[in-house]
Structures are given as C-alpha cells and as structure tokens.
Write an enzyme that holds these catalytic residues in place. Structure first.
Site, PDB file in Angstrom:
ATOM      1  N   LYS A   1       0.842  -1.398  -0.031  1.00  0.00           N
ATOM      2  CA  LYS A   1       0.089   0.017   0.090  1.00  0.00           C
ATOM      3  C   LYS A   1       0.679   1.402   0.049  1.00  0.00           C
ATOM      4  CE  LYS A   1      -4.438   1.225   2.151  1.00  0.00           C
ATOM      5  NZ  LYS A   1      -5.327   1.296   3.397  1.00  0.00           N
TER       6      LYS A   1
ATOM      7  N   GLU B   1     -19.196  -6.425  10.439  1.00  0.00           N
ATOM      8  CA  GLU B   1     -19.938  -5.856  11.246  1.00  0.00           C
ATOM      9  C   GLU B   1     -21.016  -6.675  11.955  1.00  0.00           C
ATOM     10  OE1 GLU B   1     -18.506  -2.826   8.405  1.00  0.00           O
ATOM     11  OE2 GLU B   1     -19.308  -4.878   7.967  1.00  0.00           O
TER      12      GLU B   1
ATOM     13  N   ARG C   1     -25.102  -3.071   7.814  1.00  0.00           N
ATOM     14  CA  ARG C   1     -24.694  -4.276   7.608  1.00  0.00           C
ATOM     15  C   ARG C   1     -24.952  -5.298   8.632  1.00  0.00           C
ATOM     16  NH1 ARG C   1     -20.261  -3.952   3.225  1.00  0.00           N
ATOM     17  NH2 ARG C   1     -19.453  -5.952   4.046  1.00  0.00           N
TER      18      ARG C   1
END
Length: 642
Positions: free
Chosen positions: A289, A375, A403
């Site tokens: 990243k 979640e 969610r």
C-alpha cells in the site's frame, strides 16, 4: 502547486484498448506514469491515496490483458480505483475527485460504463462478479456486452463473511470467474519474489492441470539459495487465515502468491488465465500500500486517506481548528468512563482510527477488539459480551452498522442486551458522498422495541451521552454524532448521565417552536437569531432522544405554540415520524396544530462539502428560516414586521 508530471506514453492512452499496442516494457513505463499522475491528482483533491498506489501495476496489467468494459472489472470497496479511472476515459476529470459535480471517490455505475458495479462498502465484489458471470452464461445483454468477470478484493475485505459466501457459491456453480486477492499485509521479500517469478513462468508455459503438480516440485528445482525463501513462502501461506488449500476446497484453482508490482509476473499469468481458464480462478498477489511514493509508504496508515498535500514532502494541508473532532471527544470520554469501570470494553469493525478506538486501544488494549470487516460478527460479539457481564461499546459508522442490522434486531434488541452503539459519521459526510452518509440509523433503530436512541447536538452533549450509555444497563442504547469538528462549546471534565427520555429547552419564544434532534441545532439557533432580529421569536428545544421521546416536552410545545417544526439529519421515518405519531395519538392535530418535519430528502446526495450537501437537503439556517415563515403563512419578512 506542483507542475503536472511528464507522462508521454500515458498521454497517448485515451481508453484501455489503447494499452494493447504497447510492449511489456512500455506498459511498465505507463504504470510509472499512472502512479505519478495519481499522486499529482490526489495532492490537489485529497482522497484515498495508498490503496490506489498499491494496485497501479495490477490496474495497467488488467486493462492491457482484458477487454473492458465488455469484460467486467469490479474493484472491492473502490478505495483503489483512481488509477482505473485515469485509464478509463476520465483522466481529464481526475482532479475533480470527491468534489461537487466531480468524479466519485469510488466506482459508480452512473459515472462510466467501465464501472460495471458501484462500491464503497467492502466484500461485495465476488458476489457481483459471479452475478455477471451467470448473467453472461444465461444470455444477459448489457449495453457493453458481457465477457469475463474479474473481482479485485483486498485481504482486509476477505475477513467479511460475504466474501466466503460468494466463493462457496462460485465454487459450486463452477463458472469461469477470476478473483484477484490483493494482499498488502505481507512483505515481498526477495526469495518470495524469486519463487513467484519462477512459478509465473510455469503458469505461462503449462496448461492449468499441470500447474499444481509443477508447483509442488518447484522447490527442489530452485537454486539452493532460493529454497529457504520458498519454504518461508509456504509457511506464510499456512499461517494466513486464507491460503491455497482453503480456496481449492471452495472450488477455486489457486495461483500464487506473486509480486503484484512485477509486470513480468502479472502479464503472463493474466494472459494465461484469459486464454485457458474454464472455472473459478483465484490469483493471489502481494502488494504494498502506498507503493512508489515514499511519504505514503512510510505513513502509519500507508496514505489510506489524505487531505490535500505537497507532492514533494507529503505534508498535508489541513485547516487548523479550535474545536476538537466529535470522534476524538467520544474516544477521550470513553477512556474516562473505562478508567472508572473496568467492565467497559470497545468493539469496532476494521475502523479503529476512524472511530477513535485506536486511542482507547493504547490505554486499554485487553478491552478493545477490532473484529475486521465483519459488522455482523461485531454486533453479535458485542451482544454476547453484554450477556457475559461486560459493558460493550460497539463503535461503527452509521453506514457500516447497516450491514449488521439483522444482528441488531435478533441478537441485541429481542434479548434486550445492553450493547452501547456509538454511531459515528451520522448525517451527511462530504467528499465520500452518498455511500458513506449516515442517513438511516435513526429510523432503523428507533422502530425497535426497548431501544434508546440519542443524538448529540454538540461535543459537550456527546460527552454526556457517553456517560449516559455507560450507566445504562436496561437494554440497548445508541448515540449518534457527525464527522468533523465540534462547535467549540465549553467541555465538561467528564460527562454526566442524562435522564433517559428528557430533552432540554434552549430558548423560549412564541408562535412557532423548533424541536431539533442532533447537530442541526447550531443552524436552528442561527435561524432563530436571524428571525428574532426581524420580529419573530421562535422557541428552540433540543430533543436529545428519538426514543423514548420526551412526550411531556413535545406536548407542551404543541399546546403553547401555533406551529411545531422538527429537524433531524436523517431520512424520513425517524425522529420526526415518531413525533408525528405521538401528536396523532394524543389528538393534537384535531386542535389545529401546524406541524412540519424537516428531514433529508428522498434521494441520495452526491459528494460535495457538508455545507453544500445540507444546502441541497434544505437544512441550513437560511432554509430553516424559510420553513418557519412558510408554516406561519408569512410570504416575506416584510409581512412579519407589519
């Protein structure tokens, strides 16, 4: 402002099909130019920088090998899609990212045919790619046609159950489908790169059915210095939560791991997959990243989300504020409550920094749990913590808590478990747009029996609501607060619990009462001040609670005023609807009360500044003034003075 980078090859690329004319070495140069263009653009707009830099080579390789938009390229979440947008006929607008009337920071179907499926929440890409693959085989006819379906999903997104549900179904159906696991958690050591390079040559030269056997014998065929590295690669795979064996058990052919920044590995593997794949394939690539831009590579979050910045130094250009952020206020006051009560713990779903729980984790690491992008699990985990005698604060963004709604209903509400929901990013959030707006939580929580639902009007109220939640053991309780800085009010040293279901009067007036729920209170007060200067003196109250309502306060306002206006940063069906139900049940409308409810409009509002978004929603001070005049039947302020 820095000059735009020199990009001679990229300048000749108008659309992905143009990449097919270039040699592999030229594609490597184009990748370098795309990286420079991405850094330059995000320095001017702000946004999700690190994720895009990590997939530059992969993006170029995918577009060079596959035939988008006929082939459907689906980016999970979409944080990493800026290089994709540069290559797909949107480079001329790339410096409008996340701005009003500009490009979305995520993939968006209405923006481009090269975005076949919109995203912004994670772990949906494999399900979507499988849907496209099945539609293709059933004869579906989208405008661009349907060829291959390719999902690019990060290792973090693979922590969500939905990804495995999709893979299980894909393996069962056996459709031709490509899933690329973009793994940016593992470092790419040279021995691993050598192993991957060797395997990629095998992939390019042998039919798929020979690959597995070839890979098994690869270690013994490697030069001695590389054998230990190859063994380490194998051990790393065994140590991962996901590895080749699991994917193969789910019905996928597994290729990898390989260096996702090495075009000499990516291109032959992707070409071979395109030519020979018959069923579901998973390609495991290792990336870094922030790759190629030192300030992002060295940042703690790898340049995940940045403000505008200086390209040369990476220094971000953030506007200083005298007021603390709501998120920081929540974290600091939760720490204070946890100091006084060792049963308090905290749960988040892959957003420790975003929710402020990174600060809590530094102080109380054994009581802080990041469950990953999960979640549903996070909510049920919190429910069981509560059942086990702890006092869990489940901290999630409003848009992400959606969610886990089934778990909120079945595992928390029905069992009346005292889970404390700290709901960040309530209301409209600015540059992230509709996908991240917290528009629905008041409605979807207030309709649940036994739930307490609060909204902080300012940062001091938030401190009190943290204390209120900590002290509340009789069922679930939620409090919501927005993104950004507070209003600069005086802060208490520690919050004081609020009586459940009790609002507060802000200013007393006559004629019309405005009942605010949440941080629109500051705009209501501005409107009231302006109206007072023009001869109209509205009463202003802060409801604090959408459930239970302060019935005494509301009925008092209704009986002593000609008109009552509610205002909230949420969709229809929330606070105002509950107030209207109360007034109807009590027969108040039979007495002629004028009632209006100001809510977010029945549309998704595109990205802009929060102020512009609330103007579009009709919820800033000026529009509140207009609403007051309208409900009083005053066409202009001139009539008010007469």
């Amino acid at each position: 402002m820095t000059d735009a980078p020199k990009t001679p090859l990229l300048d000749t690329v108008q659309r992905p099909a143009d990449l097919k004319q270039f040699s592999d070495s030229q594609l490597r140069q184009i990748a370098d130019e795309v990286r420079a263009e991405t850094v330059s653009a995000v320095s001017m707009t702000g946004g999700h920088l690190g994720a895009g830099l990590g997939v530059v080579e992969l993006t170029v390789a995918l577009h060079a090998v596959f035939d988008t938009p006929r082939d459907k390229l689906i980016w999970d979440v979409g944080h990493q899609c800026y290089p994709h947008k540069i290559l797909t006929e949107r480079r001329d607008r790339i410096r409008t990212l996340r701005m009003k009337d500009g490009l979305s920071g995520f993939t968006k179907r209405s923006e481009s045919p090269y975005d076949p499926f919109g995203a912004a929440h994670s772990s949906t890409s494999i399900s979507a790619a499988l849907g496209f693959a099945v539609a293709r085989d059933l004869g579906g006819t989208p405008p661009e046609g349907t060829g291959d379906a390719i999902a690019v999903i990060g290792d973090g997104s693979m922590s969500a159950g939905m990804a495995y549900e999709a893979m299980n179904n894909a393996g069962h159906l056996g459709k031709r489908l490509v899933v690329i696991l973009n793994d940016n958690e593992m470092s790419i050591a040279p021995p691993v790169g050598a192993m991957s390079s060797y395997l990629s040559r095998l992939y390019a030269q042998n039919p798929f059915h020979e690959l597995k056997a070839a890979a098994k014998g690869a270690v013994s065929m490697l030069p001695e210095p590389f054998r230990e590295g190859a063994k380490r690669a194998k051990e790393m795979l065994k140590g991962m939560a996901v590895g080749g064996t699991l994917f193969e058990e789910l019905g996928f052919s597994y290729l990898g791991p390989m260096d996702g920044h090495d075009m000499d590995q990516l291109l032959p593997v992707l070409r071979t997959v395109k030519e020979r794949a018959t069923g579901p394939i998973l390609i495991h690539v290792l990336t870094k990243k922030g790759k190629g831009y030192a300030p992002a590579e060295t940042a703690r979050d790898k340049g995940h989300a940045t403000a505008k910045f200086d390209v040369l130094t990476g220094a971000q250009k953030k506007t200083p504020s005298n007021a603390p952020s709501y998120t920081k206020v929540f974290a600091e006051h939760l720490i204070k409550e946890a100091k006084a009560d060792d049963k308090i713990c905290a749960v988040t779903a892959a957003m420790p920094d975003g929710t402020g729980l990174n600060l809590f984790a530094e102080r109380y690491p054994s009581r802080c749990f990041d469950v990953g992008i999960a979640e549903q699990h996070g909510v049920t985990f919190s429910a069981a913590l509560a059942a086990g005698g702890m006092k869990p604060f489940c901290a999630m963004y409003s848009t992400f808590l959606q969610r886990g709604y089934d778990q909120v209903v079945h595992d928390v509400a029905i069992q009346r478990l005292p889970v404390r929901f700290a709901i960040d990013r309530a209301g409209l959030v600015g540059a992230d747009g509709a996908t991240h707006a917290g528009a629905f939580d008041v409605a979807y929580l207030s309709n649940l029996p036994g739930f307490v639902v609060m909204a902080a009007a300012d940062e001091a109220e938030l401190a009190h609501m943290v204390a209120t939640a900590a002290a509340h053991d009789d069922g679930p309780i939620a409090f919501r607060f927005p993104r950004g800085e507070g209003t600069g009010v005086e802060m208490p040293e520690r919050g004081t619990p609020i009586e459940i279901g009790k609002g507060r009067m802000i200013r007393e007036g006559k004629g019309v009462a405005i009942l605010s729920f949440g941080t629109r209170l500051s705009e209501v007060e501005k409107a009231a001040e302006n109206l007072t200067a023009k001869g109209i003196t509205p009463t202003v109250a802060d409801a604090r609670f959408a459930k239970p309502l302060d019935c005494e306060l509301i009925l008092e306002l209704a009986s002593t005023h000609d008109a009552l206006i509610t205002i909230e940063e949420g969709a229809v069906g929330g606070f105002g609807s509950h107030v209207a139900q109360l007034l109807a049940d009590e027969g108040v409308f039979d007495q002629g009360l004028k009632f209006r409810s100001m809510v977010l409009p029945d549309t998704f509002i595109d990205q802009s500044s929060p102020a512009d978004m609330y103007a579009a929603a009709g919820m800033n001070a000026e529009q509140i003034e207009t609403k007051v005049l309208s409900v009083l039947g005053i066409a202009s302020l001139g009539e008010a003075r007469a």
